[in-house]
Structure formats: C-alpha cells, structure tokens
Design a protein around this motif. Structure first.
Motif, PDB file in Angstrom:
ATOM      1  N   ASP A 412       0.841  -1.186   0.000  1.00  0.00           N
ATOM      2  CA  ASP A 412       0.000   0.000   0.000  1.00  0.00           C
ATOM      3  C   ASP A 412       0.880   1.241   0.000  1.00  0.00           C
ATOM      4  O   ASP A 412       1.802   1.368   0.823  1.00  0.00           O
ATOM      5  N   GLU A 414       0.484   4.300   0.990  1.00  0.00           N
ATOM      6  CA  GLU A 414       0.503   5.049   2.248  1.00  0.00           C
ATOM      7  C   GLU A 414       1.353   4.335   3.296  1.00  0.00           C
ATOM      8  O   GLU A 414       2.110   4.952   4.038  1.00  0.00           O
ATOM      9  N   GLN A 415       1.249   2.988   3.319  1.00  0.00           N
ATOM     10  CA  GLN A 415       2.058   2.223   4.254  1.00  0.00           C
ATOM     11  C   GLN A 415       3.545   2.339   3.899  1.00  0.00           C
ATOM     12  O   GLN A 415       4.399   2.459   4.782  1.00  0.00           O
ATOM     13  N   THR A 418       4.864   5.550   5.162  1.00  0.00           N
ATOM     14  CA  THR A 418       5.039   5.492   6.617  1.00  0.00           C
ATOM     15  C   THR A 418       6.353   4.802   6.968  1.00  0.00           C
ATOM     16  O   THR A 418       7.104   5.263   7.833  1.00  0.00           O
ATOM     17  N   TRP A 419       6.647   3.712   6.276  1.00  0.00           N
ATOM     18  CA  TRP A 419       7.900   2.999   6.536  1.00  0.00           C
ATOM     19  C   TRP A 419       9.109   3.864   6.188  1.00  0.00           C
ATOM     20  O   TRP A 419      10.099   3.903   6.907  1.00  0.00           O
TER      21      TRP A 419
END
Length: 467
Positions: A412, A414-415, A418-419
């Motif tokens: 994803d 967005e994920q 974030t990472w």
C-alpha cells in the motif's frame, strides 16, 4: 561524489545589506565569508543576439565567485577533475539579492565551458526545506505525467505533441499522460483518439475545472510523478501562474481564469511521497523573483516541500522555447528511465535532475541556434539560460520496480511512505548519537531499518543517507 556548493547570503539591516559568498562544500575550516561584488548587468532581451552576452555574463559571475580564494580553488579542482560527474550547485538565500542573476550562464574563464551545458557540472540551484527527507523513491512504470496545458491566446497543440512524442518514444507502458486543457476542440479531438484506441499513452482528458477544489481532486486522484504546466505566468502582484478556462477563448473580455499561487500548489500533495517529484513551470517568469522581494514560484515549490525539484523560467519566453524545452527534458527523463528498465536495473540510484536539464538546455542551443556555429549559439542565444532548476539539498534516490503481473500483493503506497518516514527518523537519531554512546539503541535501530528495507523490497544500503 565530490561536488562544489557555494552560498550567497547577506548581512546588515534591510535596505542596507552587503551580499556575501561562502564555500559550503567541500568543508574548509579556513574558508571565510567574502563580500560578493557582482552588480547586475543592464537588461538584455532574451531574443536579442549579442555576440558575447553569455560569455560576458558568465565571466563576470565567475570572477566575482573566484574572489573568494578557497571557492576559486575548488572550482579549479572541479574543472580539472577526471570525474565524469562533479556537480556545482548554488545555494542562493533570498536576502542576498542574487537570485535574479543569470547563474545558468556561469562559465569557466578562458573560453571555458558553461557549467549549465555540461553533464559533468550540471549547475543547479539548491535549497533547504523543513519537509522530511524521503530516503527512497520507487517507480513501477508508467511514469505519470499530468499536463496542464492552458495558455490563453496560444494553442497547446505543439506542447501536447512534444509530450506525446516523448511518451511514445519511451516505449509501451513507460509513461501515461493525464491531459487537462481549456481548448474544447483540442479536448474533443484527443478524446476521440482515446475512444478509438489510438492514443495508448493518454490516461485521460479533462477541461480545466473552474475552481481549485476540482483541480486538487484531479491531481490527488492521478497522483502524478511530474506536474507540467504550459500557461501564463507572472510575478505581479505575486508570483503565480494562470490557467485559462474554456469560456475565456470565446469571450471578448476573458476572466482571470484559474490562478495558482504557492498556497494552491501546496494542496497538490498526497500521502505517497508527499507530492509530485518534479514540477515544470513552462511559462513566463516561473523562476523570477518579484520586485518586492518575494521569492520565485519555482523556488517556493521546493522550499515548501511540494516537490523535490522544480523548473521555471527566469524571464518571459516565446512558445518555441517552451516546446523545445519540453522536447529535450522529457526525452532525457524518459530515456533515462527506459535505459534503466531495459537493463533490468532494480537497485536504487540517483535520478540526476540537473543532468537531465542539461540535455534540455543543449536542445535549446541546437534548435534555436539555427544558422549559427555551436560556439556562437552558446555565446549569443540567451534563451538556453532562462530555465532555472531548483533542487532539494538531498539526492533523489530512485528505485525502479518491474510491473507485477503474477497477482502478487502490492505494498500500500501510504504504508510504504510510513515505513520510509520511519527510516528517515531513525537515520536522524543515529546521526545525532555521540560516538561510542547508545550502543543498544544503535543496534536496535539498525535492525529495524533492515526490517523496513525488507518490507520495501530493497537493501538497507539503498536507504542509507547520502554522505
């Protein structure tokens, strides 16, 4: 990679400042700030041919920089280095008053090369931003290009033709264009091609929406890697660009259209990597500062974190400059991505926006210097010096990932962001640790970065901050 970075700043009260020049990289503890004395030359039309206008400007700038002894020495090192790439970057602080100088004409003395025309030096303007760094950008082709083509009184057909040609030349699946225009006939014709299946490079066709909200929605849904604008631009009353609306073309008293200032561009940001990677302001004065001291729109787009790179024009331009820049820039960009894809390159490597812009400048020299020798075209034609490239301080690390057609689960976006932000935070903490301290934290952070790299499908080395 070795590079030279110099900074222009100023000291003193507003209205009575003294410009200074400083050597930023390589670090030299003996190098002190020096007064920068390079008064602006008289105005010269970009279209006027002057046998030595660029040579004169370039020599004047170099002499002013070389008055700083250590900076002059480092520029000489760059000149004589055998390295294939030895960037020279200018960090120009707003109070210096030096942003309006023609830095793109800087050249080495003695008929030396222009730094902005050579891949080795690829002169660009770097800026610092408070936006968090992105350790790694990832691209699974196609490259998404959103083209806002709406310049009242000047049809967008030629600009669109160059964009489409570059996308098709790159090969199937390498680029997709979302086209937003204000000419109804052009939109109808292009949509007919899409419906007939004869425009595989076109992702969609839209008319310029009448309000900012709808444009923000279009940008957010397409999530372009490149945002390209062919429109009118001005620094009055503040730096902005203006998109015509459909009804403006038929009206004897057209309205103001859709005006975009830095505040509107700031909304063209989403959760995946922040926003576009490159903004191209292919219009008048996109890189010009206003008379009241306001910084240019191109610069603001980078400093405000809208994009890590932006190209704009320092002065008004004619349509031939716009279409030639588009031809050269996108040919170079998509050519680079195609080369990496064909080579099966999946490891991260810098995407050198400055070197790509060199290709566009040289196309301007060649195409607009018809009838002149190469030397005459470089020395006489000012139009190749008008595009100014602004870059974030950090390198743009790009990893190409092959398209997946095996049904494998995709990360994803967005994920993934974030990472990457977690990696950047851990890297900042590790860099701030005093030597020999925080061994347990250092080990844990290093292990976590390795875990995040695996989740992103890269090696930990690919996420390492450039030194």
């Amino acid at each position: 990679m070795s590079r030279v970075v110099f900074q222009l700043s100023a000291f003193g009260e507003e209205g009575a400042t003294t410009p200074l020049v400083r050597l930023v990289e390589p670090v030299d503890d003996q190098a002190l700030d020096r007064t920068f004395d390079c008064p602006a030359d008289g105005p010269v039309s970009a279209q006027a041919l002057d046998a030595d206008v660029n040579a004169r400007e370039g020599d004047r700038l170099f002499q002013a920089l070389a008055a700083h002894e250590q900076l002059g020495d480092q520029l000489a090192v760059a000149l004589h280095s055998a390295d294939r790439r030895f960037p020279v970057y200018a960090e120009i602080l707003p109070r210096s008053g030096a942003d309006s100088l023609p830095w793109e004409a800087l050249r080495f003395p003695g008929d030396g090369p222009y730094l902005a025309l050579e891949d080795k030096y690829a002169l660009a303007r770097v800026v610092r931003t408070t936006a968090p760094p992105v350790p790694l950008y990832q691209l699974e082709p196609p490259l998404r290009i959103m083209a806002l083509l709406s310049c009242l009184g000047l049809g967008a057909a030629a600009e669109l033709r160059e964009l489409r040609a570059a996308a098709l030349e790159a090969g199937p699946g390498m680029a997709r264009l979302l086209v937003v225009v204000s000419e109804e006939e052009l939109a109808t014709s292009l949509q007919a091609e899409v419906d007939a299946g004869t425009a595989p490079e076109i992702a969609g066709v839209h008319l310029v929406p009448p309000d900012h909200h709808d444009l923000v929605t279009l940008v957010g849904e397409f999530k372009p890697h490149v945002l390209h604008l062919f429109c009118h631009g001005s620094t009055e009353p503040v730096p902005h660009v203006r998109l015509a609306l459909k009804q403006d073309w038929a009206s004897p008293t057209p309205g103001i259209g859709l005006a975009l200032e830095k505040e509107q561009f700031a909304k063209f940001v989403w959760d995946t990597d922040g926003g576009p990677w490159l903004v191209v302001l292919n219009c008048c004065e996109g890189a010009a500062s206003s008379g009241d001291g306001a910084t240019s729109l191109a610069r603001d787009l980078v400093t405000k974190g809208v994009a890590p790179a932006a190209v704009g024009m320092r002065e008004p331009i004619r349509s031939a400059v716009a279409s030639t820049l588009t031809q050269g820039l996108y040919g170079a960009l998509l050519g680079e991505l195609t080369t990496r894809t064909k080579a099966g390159a999946t490891l991260s490597a810098p995407l050198d926006w400055a070197a790509l812009t060199v290709a566009a400048r040289n196309r301007l020299v060649t195409e607009l210097g018809a009838g002149l020798s190469p030397t005459q075209a470089r020395n006489q034609g000012r139009e190749w010096t008008l595009p100014a490239l602004y870059l974030r301080w950090e390198e743009f690390q790009l990893q190409l990932t092959p398209a997946r057609d095996d049904g494998a689960a995709r990360v994803d976006p967005e994920q993934a962001r974030t990472w990457r932000l977690e990696v950047a935070a851990l890297q900042s903490l590790l860099a701030a640790l005093p030597p020999g301290q925080g061994a347990a934290f250092r080990a844990g952070a290093t292990e976590r970065i390795a875990e995040l790299a695996a989740l992103l499908g890269v090696t930990p080395e690919a996420l390492a901050e450039p030194s």
